[in-house]
Design a protein around this motif. Structure first.
Motif, mmCIF file in Angstrom:
data_model
loop_
_atom_site.group_PDB
_atom_site.id
_atom_site.type_symbol
_atom_site.label_atom_id
_atom_site.label_comp_id
_atom_site.label_asym_id
_atom_site.label_seq_id
_atom_site.Cartn_x
_atom_site.Cartn_y
_atom_site.Cartn_z
ATOM 1 N N SER A 67 0.840 -1.198 0.000
ATOM 2 C CA SER A 67 0.000 0.000 0.000
ATOM 3 C C SER A 67 0.879 1.253 0.000
ATOM 4 O O SER A 67 1.607 1.518 0.962
ATOM 5 N N VAL A 68 0.801 2.024 -1.077
ATOM 6 C CA VAL A 68 1.601 3.247 -1.174
ATOM 7 C C VAL A 68 1.166 4.261 -0.120
ATOM 8 O O VAL A 68 1.992 4.955 0.484
ATOM 9 N N ALA A 69 -0.134 4.363 0.106
ATOM 10 C CA ALA A 69 -0.647 5.326 1.084
ATOM 11 C C ALA A 69 -0.119 5.007 2.487
ATOM 12 O O ALA A 69 0.313 5.911 3.221
ATOM 13 N N LEU A 70 -0.150 3.722 2.860
ATOM 14 C CA LEU A 70 0.359 3.330 4.179
ATOM 15 C C LEU A 70 1.864 3.588 4.279
ATOM 16 O O LEU A 70 2.347 4.105 5.302
ATOM 17 N N ALA A 71 2.586 3.255 3.212
ATOM 18 C CA ALA A 71 4.031 3.492 3.217
ATOM 19 C C ALA A 71 4.340 4.978 3.367
ATOM 20 O O ALA A 71 5.237 5.366 4.135
ATOM 21 N N LEU A 72 3.585 5.826 2.666
ATOM 22 C CA LEU A 72 3.839 7.273 2.760
ATOM 23 C C LEU A 72 3.519 7.806 4.149
ATOM 24 O O LEU A 72 4.218 8.694 4.655
ATOM 25 N N LEU A 73 2.462 7.260 4.767
ATOM 26 C CA LEU A 73 2.117 7.701 6.122
ATOM 27 C C LEU A 73 3.250 7.356 7.097
ATOM 28 O O LEU A 73 3.643 8.201 7.922
ATOM 29 N N VAL A 74 3.769 6.140 6.991
ATOM 30 C CA VAL A 74 4.887 5.747 7.859
ATOM 31 C C VAL A 74 6.114 6.597 7.554
ATOM 32 O O VAL A 74 6.821 7.051 8.469
ATOM 33 N N VAL A 75 6.375 6.835 6.262
ATOM 34 C CA VAL A 75 7.518 7.662 5.857
ATOM 35 C C VAL A 75 7.394 9.066 6.441
ATOM 36 O O VAL A 75 8.374 9.653 6.921
ATOM 37 N N LEU A 76 6.181 9.592 6.421
ATOM 38 C CA LEU A 76 5.957 10.944 6.944
ATOM 39 C C LEU A 76 6.269 11.009 8.440
ATOM 40 O O LEU A 76 6.956 11.923 8.911
ATOM 41 N N ILE A 77 5.781 10.021 9.185
ATOM 42 C CA ILE A 77 6.019 10.007 10.636
ATOM 43 C C ILE A 77 7.507 9.824 10.942
ATOM 44 O O ILE A 77 8.081 10.544 11.773
ATOM 45 N N VAL A 78 8.125 8.876 10.240
ATOM 46 C CA VAL A 78 9.564 8.633 10.463
ATOM 47 C C VAL A 78 10.375 9.876 10.076
ATOM 48 O O VAL A 78 11.296 10.289 10.801
ATOM 49 N N GLY A 79 10.035 10.472 8.933
ATOM 50 C CA GLY A 79 10.758 11.660 8.476
ATOM 51 C C GLY A 79 10.653 12.810 9.455
ATOM 52 O O GLY A 79 11.658 13.487 9.758
ATOM 53 N N MET A 80 9.446 13.058 10.001
ATOM 54 C CA MET A 80 9.265 14.155 10.959
ATOM 55 C C MET A 80 10.060 13.888 12.237
ATOM 56 O O MET A 80 10.690 14.796 12.785
#
Length: 307
Positions: A67-80
């Motif tokens: 899931s690209v959406a789930l991956a991006l959400l995790v990426v966003l949290i990790v990145g922040m």
């Protein structure tokens, strides 16, 4: 002038300006509190884009998240989180020891930190562009004609929504919460704020972390939109975001986003209708003209001299 082309450039300019605005908020918050131009903030944005790139590839390639959406959400949290930690470390190591020094010392330290981050990423990731697979490429047709279709992509809609939600959230945080009151107290007079019980060091550190978190969001959106990032992507977007913060009025969160949108629109329109070679000249010219007539920026408050 074809209306469909104009509307398309308007959408593209708003998208670019939204990313500039998110970076500009970090500049305006730090300058508003300690009066320092954090020149490393643009490279923090670039670093966050690389963190997002690595996290996204790890999640999709190694862990097999489909899931690209789930991956991006995790990426966003990790990145922040990671970018905020970087910025907190930079403030503790490079800026706080120089806070009582002469005025140019933190500025020189910020330039040095900017060069360090740029060189660190170049050595760690190499000088070539790093890309991710295209995502959210579907588009919605806004206007149609025989020669040109005006479209808006899903990722542009995501950028608009994220920028609007974050601006509203941080505006509420700064104006309605105890942390926001502490930040505004430090902005007016740090010594008096300390006498009244405000933890100045903690407030400044949290301000750096908040600015870096927004830069991380901008980095993820930048990577999603363009699909590529390189180590030199911190300088030019960083300078333009600082220009946006000054144009909108330093210290004003809505002003930072407004300035970013104006810079993005000018740059996009100039590239479309005049010459792409002079798009940066056009953007900075708008800043110079605005500051002649509004030295405090579009939404900034006139500076009151203390006696």
């Amino acid at each position: 002038m074809q209306v469909e082309v104009f509307v398309q450039q308007l959408i593209n300019g708003l998208t670019l300006g939204s990313i500039y605005g998110l970076i500009a908020i970090g500049y305006t918050m730090v300058f508003g509190i300690i009066g320092m131009v954090n020149f490393a903030h643009g490279d923090v944005f670039m670093l966050s884009a690389f963190i997002a790139l690595i996290a996204f590839l790890l999640l999709t390639t190694w862990l097999g998240i489909a899931s690209v959406a789930l991956a991006l959400l995790v990426v966003l949290i990790v990145g922040m989180a990671v970018t905020g930690l970087w910025s907190w470390t930079i403030e503790r190591v490079a800026y706080r020891p120089l806070r009582g020094s002469f005025r140019l010392a933190p500025l020189i330290s910020a330039i040095g930190m900017s060069i360090f981050l740029s060189n660190f990423v170049q050595v760690a990731q190499g000088p070539r562009n790093k890309a991710i697979p295209p995502m959210f490429s579907q588009t919605i047709t806004v206007m149609h004609s025989e020669t040109f279709d005006t479209v808006i992509s899903y990722k542009q809609i995501i950028i608009f929504l994220v920028t609007g939600v974050l601006l509203a959230g941080f505006w509420y945080l700064v104006t309605k919460t105890p942390l926001g009151r502490a930040q505004r107290a430090c902005e007016q007079d740090r010594k008096m704020a300390a006498l009244l019980g405000v933890d100045v060091d903690k407030t400044i550190s949290l301000t750096f972390v908040m600015g870096a978190a927004l830069a991380a969001v901008a980095g993820v959106l930048y990577l999603t939109y363009y699909g590529v990032v390189t180590f030199s992507d911190g300088f030019v977007p960083g300078v333009k975001a600082f220009t946006a913060a000054v144009l909108g009025g330093i210290g004003s969160l809505p002003g930072a986003v407004l300035g970013g949108i104006l810079i993005g629109l000018v740059e996009t329109m100039w590239s479309a209708y005049f010459s792409i070679d002079y798009k940066d000249v056009a953007a900075f010219s708008i800043l110079a003209i605005t500051l002649i007539f509004l030295p405090q920026g579009l939404l900034g408050k006139p500076e009151v001299e203390k006696v």
